[in-house]
Design a protein around this motif. Structure first.
Motif, PDB file in Angstrom:
ATOM      1  N   ILE A 164       0.935  -1.053   0.034  1.00 12.30           N
ATOM      2  CA  ILE A 164      -0.027  -0.187   0.091  1.00 12.30           C
ATOM      3  C   ILE A 164       0.988   1.208   0.177  1.00 12.30           C
ATOM      4  O   ILE A 164       1.458   1.624   1.061  1.00 12.30           O
ATOM      5  CB  ILE A 164      -0.962   0.094   1.022  1.00 12.30           C
ATOM      6  CG1 ILE A 164      -1.783  -1.338   1.177  1.00 12.30           C
ATOM      7  CG2 ILE A 164      -1.752   1.180   1.115  1.00 12.30           C
ATOM      8  CD1 ILE A 164      -2.433  -1.456   2.291  1.00 12.30           C
ATOM      9  N   GLY A 165       1.091   1.777  -1.084  1.00 10.48           N
ATOM     10  CA  GLY A 165       1.964   2.842  -1.349  1.00 10.48           C
ATOM     11  C   GLY A 165       3.293   2.309  -0.975  1.00 10.48           C
ATOM     12  O   GLY A 165       3.833   1.301  -1.571  1.00 10.48           O
ATOM     13  N   ASP A 166       4.056   3.056  -0.324  1.00 11.60           N
ATOM     14  CA  ASP A 166       5.438   2.570   0.138  1.00 11.60           C
ATOM     15  C   ASP A 166       5.469   1.437   1.215  1.00 11.60           C
ATOM     16  O   ASP A 166       6.800   1.205   1.533  1.00 11.60           O
ATOM     17  CB  ASP A 166       6.412   4.075   0.505  1.00 11.60           C
ATOM     18  CG  ASP A 166       6.522   4.849  -0.447  1.00 11.60           C
ATOM     19  OD1 ASP A 166       6.304   4.532  -1.681  1.00 11.60           O
ATOM     20  OD2 ASP A 166       6.785   5.906  -0.210  1.00 11.60           O
ATOM     21  N   THR A 200     -15.121   0.865  10.534  1.00  8.40           N
ATOM     22  CA  THR A 200     -13.791   0.947   9.930  1.00  8.40           C
ATOM     23  C   THR A 200     -12.856   0.090  11.069  1.00  8.40           C
ATOM     24  O   THR A 200     -11.818  -0.636  10.745  1.00  8.40           O
ATOM     25  CB  THR A 200     -13.335   2.235   9.799  1.00  8.40           C
ATOM     26  OG1 THR A 200     -14.179   2.617   8.606  1.00  8.40           O
ATOM     27  CG2 THR A 200     -11.854   2.546   9.099  1.00  8.40           C
ATOM     28  N   GLN A 201     -12.803   0.406  12.379  1.00  8.29           N
ATOM     29  CA  GLN A 201     -12.056   0.192  13.413  1.00  8.29           C
ATOM     30  C   GLN A 201     -12.125  -1.368  13.443  1.00  8.29           C
ATOM     31  O   GLN A 201     -11.204  -1.933  13.609  1.00  8.29           O
ATOM     32  CB  GLN A 201     -12.559   0.667  14.798  1.00  8.29           C
ATOM     33  CG  GLN A 201     -12.252   2.264  14.806  1.00  8.29           C
ATOM     34  CD  GLN A 201     -12.599   2.876  16.256  1.00  8.29           C
ATOM     35  OE1 GLN A 201     -13.470   2.274  16.791  1.00  8.29           O
ATOM     36  NE2 GLN A 201     -12.198   3.874  16.436  1.00  8.29           N
ATOM     37  N   SER A 202     -13.501  -2.163  13.448  1.00  9.57           N
ATOM     38  CA  SER A 202     -13.679  -3.346  13.597  1.00  9.57           C
ATOM     39  C   SER A 202     -12.953  -4.047  12.383  1.00  9.57           C
ATOM     40  O   SER A 202     -12.246  -5.098  12.585  1.00  9.57           O
ATOM     41  CB  SER A 202     -15.010  -3.516  13.328  1.00  9.57           C
ATOM     42  OG  SER A 202     -15.439  -5.108  13.301  1.00  9.57           O
ATOM     43  N   MET A 262      -2.228   2.967  11.020  1.00  9.70           N
ATOM     44  CA  MET A 262      -2.451   3.372   9.672  1.00  9.70           C
ATOM     45  C   MET A 262      -3.578   3.459   9.175  1.00  9.70           C
ATOM     46  O   MET A 262      -4.598   2.773   9.096  1.00  9.70           O
ATOM     47  CB  MET A 262      -1.740   2.262   8.553  1.00  9.70           C
ATOM     48  CG  MET A 262      -1.551   2.608   7.492  1.00  9.70           C
ATOM     49  SD  MET A 262      -0.568   0.897   6.607  1.00  9.70           S
ATOM     50  CE  MET A 262      -0.378   1.380   5.071  1.00  9.70           C
ATOM     51  N   ARG A 263      -3.902   4.814   8.675  1.00 10.89           N
ATOM     52  CA  ARG A 263      -5.299   5.280   8.308  1.00 10.89           C
ATOM     53  C   ARG A 263      -5.352   5.098   6.566  1.00 10.89           C
ATOM     54  O   ARG A 263      -4.335   5.602   5.738  1.00 10.89           O
ATOM     55  CB  ARG A 263      -5.530   6.700   8.649  1.00 10.89           C
ATOM     56  CG  ARG A 263      -5.254   7.029  10.222  1.00 10.89           C
ATOM     57  CD  ARG A 263      -6.198   6.322  10.881  1.00 10.89           C
ATOM     58  NE  ARG A 263      -7.626   6.757  10.609  1.00 10.89           N
ATOM     59  CZ  ARG A 263      -8.287   7.539  11.195  1.00 10.89           C
ATOM     60  NH1 ARG A 263      -7.966   8.086  12.443  1.00 10.89           N
ATOM     61  NH2 ARG A 263      -9.803   7.901  11.019  1.00 10.89           N
ATOM     62  N   LEU A 264      -6.392   4.357   6.224  1.00  9.87           N
ATOM     63  CA  LEU A 264      -6.425   4.208   4.709  1.00  9.87           C
ATOM     64  C   LEU A 264      -7.764   4.473   4.365  1.00  9.87           C
ATOM     65  O   LEU A 264      -8.940   4.511   5.257  1.00  9.87           O
ATOM     66  CB  LEU A 264      -6.512   3.028   4.546  1.00  9.87           C
ATOM     67  CG  LEU A 264      -4.787   2.154   4.787  1.00  9.87           C
ATOM     68  CD1 LEU A 264      -5.123   0.776   4.519  1.00  9.87           C
ATOM     69  CD2 LEU A 264      -4.078   2.839   3.696  1.00  9.87           C
ATOM     70  N   ARG A 302     -12.357   2.252   0.583  1.00 10.32           N
ATOM     71  CA  ARG A 302     -12.223   1.623  -0.578  1.00 10.32           C
ATOM     72  C   ARG A 302     -11.008   0.470  -0.332  1.00 10.32           C
ATOM     73  O   ARG A 302     -11.108  -0.793  -0.847  1.00 10.32           O
ATOM     74  CB  ARG A 302     -12.300   2.010  -1.899  1.00 10.32           C
ATOM     75  CG  ARG A 302     -10.995   3.048  -2.092  1.00 10.32           C
ATOM     76  CD  ARG A 302     -10.917   3.613  -3.408  1.00 10.32           C
ATOM     77  NE  ARG A 302      -9.670   4.473  -3.608  1.00 10.32           N
ATOM     78  CZ  ARG A 302      -8.219   3.931  -3.608  1.00 10.32           C
ATOM     79  NH1 ARG A 302      -8.416   2.604  -3.809  1.00 10.32           N
ATOM     80  NH2 ARG A 302      -7.235   4.726  -3.781  1.00 10.32           N
ATOM     81  N   VAL A 303      -9.810   1.106  -0.077  1.00 16.85           N
ATOM     82  CA  VAL A 303      -8.594   0.109   0.322  1.00 16.85           C
ATOM     83  C   VAL A 303      -9.002  -0.752   1.526  1.00 16.85           C
ATOM     84  O   VAL A 303      -8.687  -2.109   1.242  1.00 16.85           O
ATOM     85  CB  VAL A 303      -7.560   0.876   0.486  1.00 16.85           C
ATOM     86  CG1 VAL A 303      -6.181   0.219   0.935  1.00 16.85           C
ATOM     87  CG2 VAL A 303      -7.191   1.994  -0.553  1.00 16.85           C
ATOM     88  N   LEU A 304      -9.476  -0.562   2.450  1.00 17.61           N
ATOM     89  CA  LEU A 304      -9.843  -1.530   3.740  1.00 17.61           C
ATOM     90  C   LEU A 304     -10.738  -2.485   2.867  1.00 17.61           C
ATOM     91  O   LEU A 304     -10.780  -3.594   3.199  1.00 17.61           O
ATOM     92  CB  LEU A 304     -10.470  -0.818   4.707  1.00 17.61           C
ATOM     93  CG  LEU A 304      -9.706   0.173   5.542  1.00 17.61           C
ATOM     94  CD1 LEU A 304     -10.424   0.896   6.593  1.00 17.61           C
ATOM     95  CD2 LEU A 304      -8.659  -0.558   6.274  1.00 17.61           C
ATOM     96  N   VAL A 305     -11.602  -2.168   2.058  1.00 17.67           N
ATOM     97  CA  VAL A 305     -12.677  -3.267   1.464  1.00 17.67           C
ATOM     98  C   VAL A 305     -11.795  -4.124   0.693  1.00 17.67           C
ATOM     99  O   VAL A 305     -12.049  -5.517   0.717  1.00 17.67           O
ATOM    100  CB  VAL A 305     -13.864  -2.473   0.928  1.00 17.67           C
ATOM    101  CG1 VAL A 305     -14.635  -3.651   0.202  1.00 17.67           C
ATOM    102  CG2 VAL A 305     -14.792  -1.968   2.061  1.00 17.67           C
ATOM    103  N   GLU A 306     -10.997  -3.638  -0.194  1.00 22.30           N
ATOM    104  CA  GLU A 306     -10.279  -4.379  -1.092  1.00 22.30           C
ATOM    105  C   GLU A 306      -9.170  -5.352  -0.333  1.00 22.30           C
ATOM    106  O   GLU A 306      -9.057  -6.311  -0.752  1.00 22.30           O
ATOM    107  CB  GLU A 306      -9.218  -3.346  -1.909  1.00 22.30           C
ATOM    108  CG  GLU A 306     -10.010  -2.703  -2.956  1.00 22.30           C
ATOM    109  CD  GLU A 306      -9.207  -1.981  -4.034  1.00 22.30           C
ATOM    110  OE1 GLU A 306      -7.930  -2.421  -4.356  1.00 22.30           O
ATOM    111  OE2 GLU A 306      -9.610  -0.765  -4.384  1.00 22.30           O
ATOM    112  N   LEU A 307      -8.795  -4.620   0.795  1.00 21.25           N
ATOM    113  CA  LEU A 307      -7.846  -5.744   1.668  1.00 21.25           C
ATOM    114  C   LEU A 307      -8.772  -6.914   2.420  1.00 21.25           C
ATOM    115  O   LEU A 307      -8.407  -8.071   2.488  1.00 21.25           O
ATOM    116  CB  LEU A 307      -7.326  -5.037   3.073  1.00 21.25           C
ATOM    117  CG  LEU A 307      -6.001  -4.239   2.488  1.00 21.25           C
ATOM    118  CD1 LEU A 307      -5.738  -3.398   3.622  1.00 21.25           C
ATOM    119  CD2 LEU A 307      -4.909  -5.209   2.445  1.00 21.25           C
TER     120      LEU A 307
END
Length: 193
Positions: free
Chosen positions: A30-32, A79-81, A136-138, A141-146
């Motif tokens: 995720i990025g760097d 999101t926290q969950s 790490m805050r994301l 959409r990235v959390l759902v993809e993960l």
């Protein structure tokens, strides 16, 4: 996949199958940042963690694939969950980077926790303590993809080709002529149009 074989022994057929276990951590870039996930997760560990996110999303009536029209406080809790679920599948260093809530008194961090509830409980026992989301805050959409990736990874799917040295064969290029003849008598070649 395992390798199966059979052999004849004393007049009986004996079946034998070898199974491989993943030993190399899965990686999500995720990025760097590279987050490392456990090579293998036992089914009950995965299901117990996954049921916690499902309970949260059901209780708050949230569709994890579309969080755009949901109440902000519900999105925060979901999101926290989701972050806690994903962190529970990561190797310790990645988990600490990804999901960590610090208890701070003044400018001093007095404790760190992997779950926000534990951090709030610890902060409640101290005077003038506050909980800081230090993970790490994301974007959602990235959390759902993960989430989708780890469900495929640990929920019965194969290891994605991008996370190992063994890649799937390339798809044939579009327009490659096939070997079968056309059933239609009226068809004609479109080559050169």
């Amino acid at each position: 996949m395992g390798r199966a074989s059979a052999r004849e022994e004393k007049g009986f057929t004996v079946a034998k199958k070898q199974f491989a276990l993943n030993t190399t951590p899965h990686e999500a870039e995720i990025g760097d940042v590279v987050l490392q996930f456990q090579p293998e997760v036992m089914g009950d560990q995965f299901l117990d963690n996954y049921s916690r996110i499902q309970e949260t999303s059901k209780r708050l009536n949230i569709d994890l694939t579309d969080m755009s029209s949901v109440d902000l406080s519900a999105v925060k809790e979901t999101t926290q969950s989701l972050r806690v679920f994903l962190a529970n599948l990561m190797l310790p260093d990645s988990a600490e980077q990804f999901a960590r809530w610090d208890v701070r008194v003044g400018q001093k961090v007095v404790s760190s926790h992997r779950e926000p509830e534990a951090a709030h409980e610890a902060a409640g026992a101290r005077k003038n303590a506050e909980v800081i989301d230090a993970g790490m805050r994301l974007p959602d959409r990235v959390l759902v993809e993960l989430l989708e990736w780890v469900v495929e990874l640990y929920g019965g799917g194969q290891r994605p080709p991008t996370s190992s040295n063994a890649s799937a064969p390339a798809s044939p290029s579009p327009g490659t002529p096939g070997k079968a003849g056309s059933r239609s008598r009226g068809s004609m070649s479109t080559r050169g149009r």
